[in-house]
Design a protein around this motif. Sequence first.
Motif, PDB file in Angstrom:
ATOM      1  N   SER A 192      24.091  19.940  92.424  1.00 25.21           N
ATOM      2  CA  SER A 192      25.315  19.934  91.620  1.00 25.21           C
ATOM      3  C   SER A 192      25.250  20.908  90.453  1.00 25.21           C
ATOM      4  N   LEU A 219      25.810  24.364  91.872  1.00 28.52           N
ATOM      5  CA  LEU A 219      27.210  24.507  92.271  1.00 28.52           C
ATOM      6  C   LEU A 219      28.110  24.677  91.047  1.00 28.52           C
ATOM      7  N   LEU A 220      27.815  23.927  89.982  1.00 29.79           N
ATOM      8  CA  LEU A 220      28.603  24.038  88.761  1.00 29.79           C
ATOM      9  C   LEU A 220      28.479  25.439  88.154  1.00 29.79           C
ATOM     10  N   ALA A 266      30.487  27.773  90.260  1.00 26.44           N
ATOM     11  CA  ALA A 266      31.917  27.579  90.001  1.00 26.44           C
ATOM     12  C   ALA A 266      32.312  28.211  88.670  1.00 26.44           C
ATOM     13  N   THR A 312      33.921  22.021  91.238  1.00 27.48           N
ATOM     14  CA  THR A 312      32.715  21.466  91.843  1.00 27.48           C
ATOM     15  C   THR A 312      32.987  20.083  92.401  1.00 27.48           C
ATOM     16  N   LEU A 360      33.736  25.738  98.109  1.00 30.90           N
ATOM     17  CA  LEU A 360      33.868  26.079  96.690  1.00 30.90           C
ATOM     18  C   LEU A 360      34.674  27.360  96.501  1.00 30.90           C
TER      19      LEU A 360
END
Length: 166
Positions: free
Chosen positions: A15, A18-19, A22, A36, A62
């Motif tokens: 996570s 991914l954040l 993003a 996310t 995403l």
Amino acid sequence: MRDRADFERYVEQRSARLLRTAYLLCRDWATAEDLTQTALARAWLAWRRVGANPDPYVYRILTNTHASWWRRRWRNEVATGELPETACDGDTAAEIGTREALRAALAALPAKQRAVIVLRYFADLPDEEISAIVGCSVATVRSQASRALAKLRLDPAARAAIQTGS
């Protein structure tokens, strides 16, 4: 990767990455968090179909979600004749100036030194991981960090930023 426990492990492990991805796509932390969360929710719906390596699938969700949000927002933008007011006090302006000075000082560093500083202090990675990423020994990572910090301390604006903790 077929059950709920696998998905939960995946979210725990990925996570943060991914954040960051993003954020680099949309350049806004609040939107990056929403992006996310949406990507992970869509991945959960298709989790049983996702293969052993879910990263490509989730990153595609995403990027596609970001593109659709960007297109939707672009169509809804309304031009106005007046610019909105910006509220900025003196402290915020000084902080922004300090950060920009630090970014400029970082940009002046050689690429390997800049990478070591960013990975050590921004990504908070240990020297062993940095050495694997940069492709050098742990001792070289430490010497590059030492040299980079010495150069940053010579720059008055960067020194002020380091001392204030920005």
